[in-house]
Scaffold this active site. Sequence first.
Site, PDB file in Angstrom:
ATOM      1  N   HIS A   1     -18.968 -46.094  19.777  1.00 45.91           N
ATOM      2  CA  HIS A   1     -17.752 -46.849  20.056  1.00 45.91           C
ATOM      3  C   HIS A   1     -16.556 -45.897  19.965  1.00 45.91           C
ATOM      4  O   HIS A   1     -16.709 -44.730  19.608  1.00 45.91           O
ATOM      5  CB  HIS A   1     -17.588 -47.994  19.057  1.00 45.91           C
ATOM      6  CG  HIS A   1     -17.482 -47.545  17.624  1.00 45.91           C
ATOM      7  ND1 HIS A   1     -18.586 -47.196  16.880  1.00 45.91           N
ATOM      8  CD2 HIS A   1     -16.400 -47.342  16.822  1.00 45.91           C
ATOM      9  CE1 HIS A   1     -18.193 -46.829  15.671  1.00 45.91           C
ATOM     10  NE2 HIS A   1     -16.876 -46.895  15.613  1.00 45.91           N
TER      11      HIS A   1
ATOM     12  N   LYS B   1     -21.529 -41.323  18.036  1.00 43.64           N
ATOM     13  CA  LYS B   1     -20.740 -42.528  17.820  1.00 43.64           C
ATOM     14  C   LYS B   1     -20.802 -43.368  19.090  1.00 43.64           C
ATOM     15  O   LYS B   1     -20.555 -42.871  20.195  1.00 43.64           O
ATOM     16  CB  LYS B   1     -19.294 -42.129  17.511  1.00 43.64           C
ATOM     17  CG  LYS B   1     -18.394 -43.268  17.080  1.00 43.64           C
ATOM     18  CD  LYS B   1     -17.021 -42.732  16.701  1.00 43.64           C
ATOM     19  CE  LYS B   1     -16.095 -43.840  16.259  1.00 43.64           C
ATOM     20  NZ  LYS B   1     -14.738 -43.309  15.927  1.00 43.64           N
TER      21      LYS B   1
END
Length: 218
Positions: A104, A102
């Site tokens: 963010h 991921k």
Amino acid sequence: MHAHSLDFLDLAMEYDALRFGEFTLKSGRVSPYFFNLGSIASGAGMARLADGYAAALEHAGIDYDSLFGPAYKGIPLVATLSCALVPRGYNVPFTYNRKEAKDHGEGGTLVGAPLGKRVVIVDDVITAGTAVREAIDTIRANGSEVAGLLVALDRQERGADQRSPIQALADDEGIPTVAVATLTDVIGYAERRGLDADIRGSIRAYQAEYGVTPAPGA
């Protein structure tokens, strides 16, 4: 056969997760049985499945403090197993991974509790063992030890080097594996439940051709 193995195979039959016939596997072998844990897809079914995993893990007596479920099938398995362990007196944290990091928010590939010191990997069935070895690398890269591997079914079937993927993990990595049921259990189950004699014969023949010798006590 352990009671949890018998109940698991009953469950697999009820949900068509275990079927008998002729099935061409990815390896090209024609198997007289096919196992697809994804067919157990209801609340009641998953509760029974998780209890089977919990019983097998408890019976194995492995020293562990954390659970890890490889994406994707390992994610619901590790979460429901963690719940099933609570009535048995164990409150065990669990972690799973994303296929892609991921970029963010909190970022990274791991989700859930921080990995413990001794981690049990929870999965469905081992074929080539690639996903499990990736999980082992992830756990070790985070400074934790792999305490064991817990799977639904051990096919007890030879791979390219004449060992099963589970035997290879034990030999190469020193990792013990716990299975809720094995191919030997499937054969015993077929006899116990009085399944067609041709089915029983074809499974025995398949085991004779492709099977490995189970470890003592397995």
